[in-house]
Design a protein around this motif. Structure first.
Motif, PDB file in Angstrom:
ATOM      1  N   SER A  96      29.956  40.680  57.705  1.00 20.08           N
ATOM      2  CA  SER A  96      29.397  41.927  58.195  1.00 20.08           C
ATOM      3  C   SER A  96      29.100  42.999  57.063  1.00 20.08           C
ATOM      4  O   SER A  96      28.327  43.847  57.235  1.00 20.08           O
ATOM      5  CB  SER A  96      30.891  42.456  58.907  1.00 20.08           C
ATOM      6  N   LEU A  97      29.747  42.875  55.886  1.00 16.70           N
ATOM      7  CA  LEU A  97      29.444  43.881  54.746  1.00 16.70           C
ATOM      8  C   LEU A  97      28.077  43.692  54.370  1.00 16.70           C
ATOM      9  O   LEU A  97      27.126  44.543  54.071  1.00 16.70           O
ATOM     10  CB  LEU A  97      30.259  43.453  53.556  1.00 16.70           C
ATOM     11  N   PHE A  98      27.485  42.459  54.378  1.00 14.75           N
ATOM     12  CA  PHE A  98      26.137  42.143  53.892  1.00 14.75           C
ATOM     13  C   PHE A  98      24.978  42.347  54.786  1.00 14.75           C
ATOM     14  O   PHE A  98      24.022  43.221  54.523  1.00 14.75           O
ATOM     15  CB  PHE A  98      26.136  40.478  53.721  1.00 14.75           C
ATOM     16  N   ALA A  99      25.414  42.265  56.275  1.00 15.06           N
ATOM     17  CA  ALA A  99      24.569  42.814  57.419  1.00 15.06           C
ATOM     18  C   ALA A  99      24.435  44.322  57.423  1.00 15.06           C
ATOM     19  O   ALA A  99      23.264  44.882  57.518  1.00 15.06           O
ATOM     20  CB  ALA A  99      24.960  42.199  58.829  1.00 15.06           C
ATOM     21  N   THR A 100      25.560  45.040  57.159  1.00  9.44           N
ATOM     22  CA  THR A 100      25.738  46.343  57.191  1.00  9.44           C
ATOM     23  C   THR A 100      24.726  47.185  56.040  1.00  9.44           C
ATOM     24  O   THR A 100      24.204  48.007  56.078  1.00  9.44           O
ATOM     25  CB  THR A 100      27.034  46.929  57.076  1.00  9.44           C
ATOM     26  N   ASP A 101      25.105  46.573  54.952  1.00  6.75           N
ATOM     27  CA  ASP A 101      24.346  46.924  53.632  1.00  6.75           C
ATOM     28  C   ASP A 101      22.867  46.870  53.919  1.00  6.75           C
ATOM     29  O   ASP A 101      21.843  47.501  53.586  1.00  6.75           O
ATOM     30  CB  ASP A 101      24.895  46.020  52.482  1.00  6.75           C
ATOM     31  N   PHE A 102      22.355  45.634  54.238  1.00  2.97           N
ATOM     32  CA  PHE A 102      21.050  45.144  54.557  1.00  2.97           C
ATOM     33  C   PHE A 102      20.525  46.093  55.486  1.00  2.97           C
ATOM     34  O   PHE A 102      19.348  46.741  55.301  1.00  2.97           O
ATOM     35  CB  PHE A 102      20.882  43.839  54.911  1.00  2.97           C
ATOM     36  N   PHE A 103      21.008  46.334  56.644  1.00  2.00           N
ATOM     37  CA  PHE A 103      20.387  47.424  57.669  1.00  2.00           C
ATOM     38  C   PHE A 103      20.341  48.853  57.364  1.00  2.00           C
ATOM     39  O   PHE A 103      19.544  49.549  57.461  1.00  2.00           O
ATOM     40  CB  PHE A 103      21.048  47.120  59.101  1.00  2.00           C
ATOM     41  N   ILE A 104      21.378  49.149  56.545  1.00  2.00           N
ATOM     42  CA  ILE A 104      21.330  50.572  56.011  1.00  2.00           C
ATOM     43  C   ILE A 104      20.285  50.899  54.751  1.00  2.00           C
ATOM     44  O   ILE A 104      19.442  51.729  54.929  1.00  2.00           O
ATOM     45  CB  ILE A 104      22.769  50.980  55.202  1.00  2.00           C
ATOM     46  N   LEU A 105      20.091  49.777  54.061  1.00  2.00           N
ATOM     47  CA  LEU A 105      18.886  49.976  53.290  1.00  2.00           C
ATOM     48  C   LEU A 105      17.696  49.975  53.828  1.00  2.00           C
ATOM     49  O   LEU A 105      16.543  50.639  53.385  1.00  2.00           O
ATOM     50  CB  LEU A 105      19.225  48.823  51.963  1.00  2.00           C
ATOM     51  N   PHE A 115      16.804  50.624  57.199  1.00  2.00           N
ATOM     52  CA  PHE A 115      16.387  51.605  58.340  1.00  2.00           C
ATOM     53  C   PHE A 115      16.535  53.000  57.806  1.00  2.00           C
ATOM     54  O   PHE A 115      16.282  53.945  58.475  1.00  2.00           O
ATOM     55  CB  PHE A 115      17.156  51.157  59.577  1.00  2.00           C
ATOM     56  N   HIS A 116      17.500  53.046  56.718  1.00  2.00           N
ATOM     57  CA  HIS A 116      17.897  54.582  56.502  1.00  2.00           C
ATOM     58  C   HIS A 116      17.489  54.876  54.801  1.00  2.00           C
ATOM     59  O   HIS A 116      17.044  53.936  54.191  1.00  2.00           O
ATOM     60  CB  HIS A 116      19.286  54.816  56.406  1.00  2.00           C
ATOM     61  N   PHE A 126      22.904  56.044  45.236  1.00  2.00           N
ATOM     62  CA  PHE A 126      23.821  55.104  46.099  1.00  2.00           C
ATOM     63  C   PHE A 126      22.926  53.951  46.491  1.00  2.00           C
ATOM     64  O   PHE A 126      23.446  52.824  46.665  1.00  2.00           O
ATOM     65  CB  PHE A 126      24.106  55.977  47.470  1.00  2.00           C
ATOM     66  N   SER A 127      21.656  53.994  46.747  1.00  2.00           N
ATOM     67  CA  SER A 127      20.821  52.850  47.086  1.00  2.00           C
ATOM     68  C   SER A 127      20.737  51.907  45.888  1.00  2.00           C
ATOM     69  O   SER A 127      20.811  50.546  46.300  1.00  2.00           O
ATOM     70  CB  SER A 127      19.296  53.483  47.498  1.00  2.00           C
ATOM     71  N   LEU A 128      20.927  52.353  44.663  1.00  2.00           N
ATOM     72  CA  LEU A 128      20.851  51.222  43.608  1.00  2.00           C
ATOM     73  C   LEU A 128      22.059  50.518  43.760  1.00  2.00           C
ATOM     74  O   LEU A 128      22.310  49.212  43.549  1.00  2.00           O
ATOM     75  CB  LEU A 128      20.658  52.144  42.294  1.00  2.00           C
ATOM     76  N   VAL A 129      23.325  51.123  43.958  1.00  2.00           N
ATOM     77  CA  VAL A 129      24.675  50.593  43.991  1.00  2.00           C
ATOM     78  C   VAL A 129      24.694  49.673  45.144  1.00  2.00           C
ATOM     79  O   VAL A 129      25.250  48.577  45.194  1.00  2.00           O
ATOM     80  CB  VAL A 129      25.437  51.491  44.242  1.00  2.00           C
ATOM     81  N   MET A 130      24.056  49.945  46.233  1.00  2.00           N
ATOM     82  CA  MET A 130      23.938  48.886  47.551  1.00  2.00           C
ATOM     83  C   MET A 130      23.349  47.942  47.340  1.00  2.00           C
ATOM     84  O   MET A 130      23.457  46.712  47.618  1.00  2.00           O
ATOM     85  CB  MET A 130      23.397  49.747  48.730  1.00  2.00           C
ATOM     86  N   LEU A 131      22.054  48.101  46.645  1.00  2.00           N
ATOM     87  CA  LEU A 131      21.187  46.825  46.300  1.00  2.00           C
ATOM     88  C   LEU A 131      21.719  45.950  45.362  1.00  2.00           C
ATOM     89  O   LEU A 131      21.735  44.787  45.491  1.00  2.00           O
ATOM     90  CB  LEU A 131      19.874  47.487  45.582  1.00  2.00           C
ATOM     91  N   GLY A 132      22.621  46.635  44.355  1.00  2.00           N
ATOM     92  CA  GLY A 132      23.248  45.526  43.347  1.00  2.00           C
ATOM     93  C   GLY A 132      24.402  44.861  44.189  1.00  2.00           C
ATOM     94  O   GLY A 132      24.772  43.570  44.173  1.00  2.00           O
TER      95      GLY A 132
END
Length: 59
Positions: free
Chosen positions: A17-26, A28-29, A35-41
């Motif tokens: 669920s963390l993977f899917a949420t992180d992927f879709f936020i990056l 579609f938003h 913050f996007s660098l942290v999420m990409l990491g």
């Protein structure tokens, strides 16, 4: 191969669920740059974790 991936993702519901949420936020938003660098990491770390956990190809 797909069955092994699906079973691996079902066995780890929190990381999935963390993977899917992180992927879709990056995908579609447009989050702020830092913050996007942290999420990409985090996404890369989860990809490496799933890669080690699933071990699809044995050498």
């Amino acid at each position: 191969m797909f069955k092994k991936i699906l079973n691996g993702l079902i066995d780890q519901p929190l990381f999935t669920s963390l993977f899917a949420t992180d992927f879709f936020i990056l995908l579609f938003h447009r989050p702020p740059f830092l913050f996007s660098l942290v999420m990409l990491g985090a996404l890369m770390a989860m990809c490496m974790y799933f890669g080690q956990k699933l071990t699809l190809f044995k050498i």
